[in-house]
Scaffold this motif. Sequence first.
Motif, PDB file in Angstrom:
ATOM      1  N   MET A   1       0.851  -1.180   0.000  1.00  0.00           N
ATOM      2  CA  MET A   1       0.000   0.000   0.000  1.00  0.00           C
ATOM      3  C   MET A   1       0.897   1.243   0.000  1.00  0.00           C
ATOM      4  O   MET A   1       1.811   1.339   0.812  1.00  0.00           O
ATOM      5  N   ASP A   2       0.642   2.194  -0.884  1.00  0.00           N
ATOM      6  CA  ASP A   2       1.423   3.426  -0.877  1.00  0.00           C
ATOM      7  C   ASP A   2       0.788   4.443   0.080  1.00  0.00           C
ATOM      8  O   ASP A   2      -0.314   4.236   0.602  1.00  0.00           O
ATOM      9  N   PHE A   3       1.484   5.540   0.292  1.00  0.00           N
ATOM     10  CA  PHE A   3       1.045   6.517   1.287  1.00  0.00           C
ATOM     11  C   PHE A   3      -0.323   7.094   0.955  1.00  0.00           C
ATOM     12  O   PHE A   3      -1.170   7.251   1.830  1.00  0.00           O
ATOM     13  N   LYS A   4      -0.545   7.429  -0.303  1.00  0.00           N
ATOM     14  CA  LYS A   4      -1.824   8.028  -0.698  1.00  0.00           C
ATOM     15  C   LYS A   4      -2.984   7.091  -0.388  1.00  0.00           C
ATOM     16  O   LYS A   4      -4.020   7.522   0.127  1.00  0.00           O
ATOM     17  N   ASP A   5      -2.821   5.810  -0.685  1.00  0.00           N
ATOM     18  CA  ASP A   5      -3.866   4.833  -0.379  1.00  0.00           C
ATOM     19  C   ASP A   5      -4.070   4.725   1.128  1.00  0.00           C
ATOM     20  O   ASP A   5      -5.210   4.655   1.602  1.00  0.00           O
ATOM     21  N   TYR A   6      -2.967   4.707   1.867  1.00  0.00           N
ATOM     22  CA  TYR A   6      -3.050   4.629   3.330  1.00  0.00           C
ATOM     23  C   TYR A   6      -3.786   5.845   3.891  1.00  0.00           C
ATOM     24  O   TYR A   6      -4.675   5.715   4.733  1.00  0.00           O
ATOM     25  N   LEU A   7      -3.416   7.035   3.410  1.00  0.00           N
ATOM     26  CA  LEU A   7      -4.056   8.255   3.889  1.00  0.00           C
ATOM     27  C   LEU A   7      -5.541   8.246   3.567  1.00  0.00           C
ATOM     28  O   LEU A   7      -6.374   8.581   4.427  1.00  0.00           O
ATOM     29  N   GLU A   9      -7.466   5.769   3.255  1.00  0.00           N
ATOM     30  CA  GLU A   9      -8.106   4.807   4.163  1.00  0.00           C
ATOM     31  C   GLU A   9      -8.306   5.434   5.548  1.00  0.00           C
ATOM     32  O   GLU A   9      -9.366   5.308   6.152  1.00  0.00           O
ATOM     33  N   GLN A  10      -7.269   6.119   6.040  1.00  0.00           N
ATOM     34  CA  GLN A  10      -7.348   6.758   7.358  1.00  0.00           C
ATOM     35  C   GLN A  10      -8.383   7.888   7.391  1.00  0.00           C
ATOM     36  O   GLN A  10      -9.034   8.108   8.411  1.00  0.00           O
ATOM     37  N   LEU A  11      -8.523   8.578   6.276  1.00  0.00           N
ATOM     38  CA  LEU A  11      -9.462   9.703   6.214  1.00  0.00           C
ATOM     39  C   LEU A  11     -10.923   9.265   6.281  1.00  0.00           C
ATOM     40  O   LEU A  11     -11.815  10.100   6.453  1.00  0.00           O
ATOM     41  N   LYS A  12     -11.174   7.978   6.197  1.00  0.00           N
ATOM     42  CA  LYS A  12     -12.539   7.464   6.367  1.00  0.00           C
ATOM     43  C   LYS A  12     -12.979   7.541   7.824  1.00  0.00           C
ATOM     44  O   LYS A  12     -14.168   7.541   8.110  1.00  0.00           O
ATOM     45  N   PRO A  14     -13.778   9.618  10.866  1.00  0.00           N
ATOM     46  CA  PRO A  14     -14.131  11.032  11.069  1.00  0.00           C
ATOM     47  C   PRO A  14     -13.218  11.756  12.066  1.00  0.00           C
ATOM     48  O   PRO A  14     -12.893  12.921  11.864  1.00  0.00           O
ATOM     49  N   GLU A  15     -12.806  11.084  13.110  1.00  0.00           N
ATOM     50  CA  GLU A  15     -11.929  11.709  14.103  1.00  0.00           C
ATOM     51  C   GLU A  15     -10.550  12.010  13.491  1.00  0.00           C
ATOM     52  O   GLU A  15      -9.998  13.093  13.675  1.00  0.00           O
ATOM     53  N   PHE A  16     -10.011  11.049  12.751  1.00  0.00           N
ATOM     54  CA  PHE A  16      -8.732  11.258  12.073  1.00  0.00           C
ATOM     55  C   PHE A  16      -8.853  12.379  11.049  1.00  0.00           C
ATOM     56  O   PHE A  16      -7.984  13.255  10.965  1.00  0.00           O
ATOM     57  N   LYS A  17      -9.930  12.379  10.285  1.00  0.00           N
ATOM     58  CA  LYS A  17     -10.130  13.382   9.246  1.00  0.00           C
ATOM     59  C   LYS A  17     -10.194  14.784   9.842  1.00  0.00           C
ATOM     60  O   LYS A  17      -9.598  15.720   9.310  1.00  0.00           O
ATOM     61  N   GLN A  18     -10.881  14.937  10.958  1.00  0.00           N
ATOM     62  CA  GLN A  18     -10.983  16.240  11.605  1.00  0.00           C
ATOM     63  C   GLN A  18      -9.602  16.726  12.055  1.00  0.00           C
ATOM     64  O   GLN A  18      -9.235  17.880  11.829  1.00  0.00           O
ATOM     65  N   GLU A  19      -8.832  15.872  12.682  1.00  0.00           N
ATOM     66  CA  GLU A  19      -7.495  16.236  13.145  1.00  0.00           C
ATOM     67  C   GLU A  19      -6.561  16.524  11.958  1.00  0.00           C
ATOM     68  O   GLU A  19      -5.778  17.480  11.983  1.00  0.00           O
ATOM     69  N   PHE A  20      -6.652  15.719  10.929  1.00  0.00           N
ATOM     70  CA  PHE A  20      -5.838  15.919   9.729  1.00  0.00           C
ATOM     71  C   PHE A  20      -6.131  17.275   9.097  1.00  0.00           C
ATOM     72  O   PHE A  20      -5.214  18.023   8.745  1.00  0.00           O
ATOM     73  N   ASN A  21      -7.405  17.612   8.969  1.00  0.00           N
ATOM     74  CA  ASN A  21      -7.784  18.896   8.372  1.00  0.00           C
ATOM     75  C   ASN A  21      -7.325  20.062   9.232  1.00  0.00           C
ATOM     76  O   ASN A  21      -6.894  21.093   8.705  1.00  0.00           O
ATOM     77  N   SER A  22      -7.400  19.918  10.537  1.00  0.00           N
ATOM     78  CA  SER A  22      -6.944  20.970  11.443  1.00  0.00           C
ATOM     79  C   SER A  22      -5.449  21.214  11.289  1.00  0.00           C
ATOM     80  O   SER A  22      -4.990  22.355  11.192  1.00  0.00           O
TER      81      SER A  22
END
Length: 88
Positions: A1-7, A9-12, A14-22
Amino acid sequence: MDFKDYLNEQLKDPEFKQEFNSETAKLESAVALTKARKDSGLSQRQLAEVANVPQSTIARIERGDNTSVDTLSKLANALGKKLKVDFS
């Protein structure tokens, strides 16, 4: 799995996505301030003097720490720029 695919997957999560966007928003602010300051030919200390904020505040923002809209507005004005906030 490359980084983009991993990211993606993680962005699915909601808690991770909120922190990532912040964190992304803080980084974008840091890059924008650093670029505007350097394009103006100012050191952190010089910008701090013009904006009437501590140099340490500029250093913190440029390394991605959180700050207020008021402080960003002071810095934008000192650089002869307009602060633009975009909810996209």
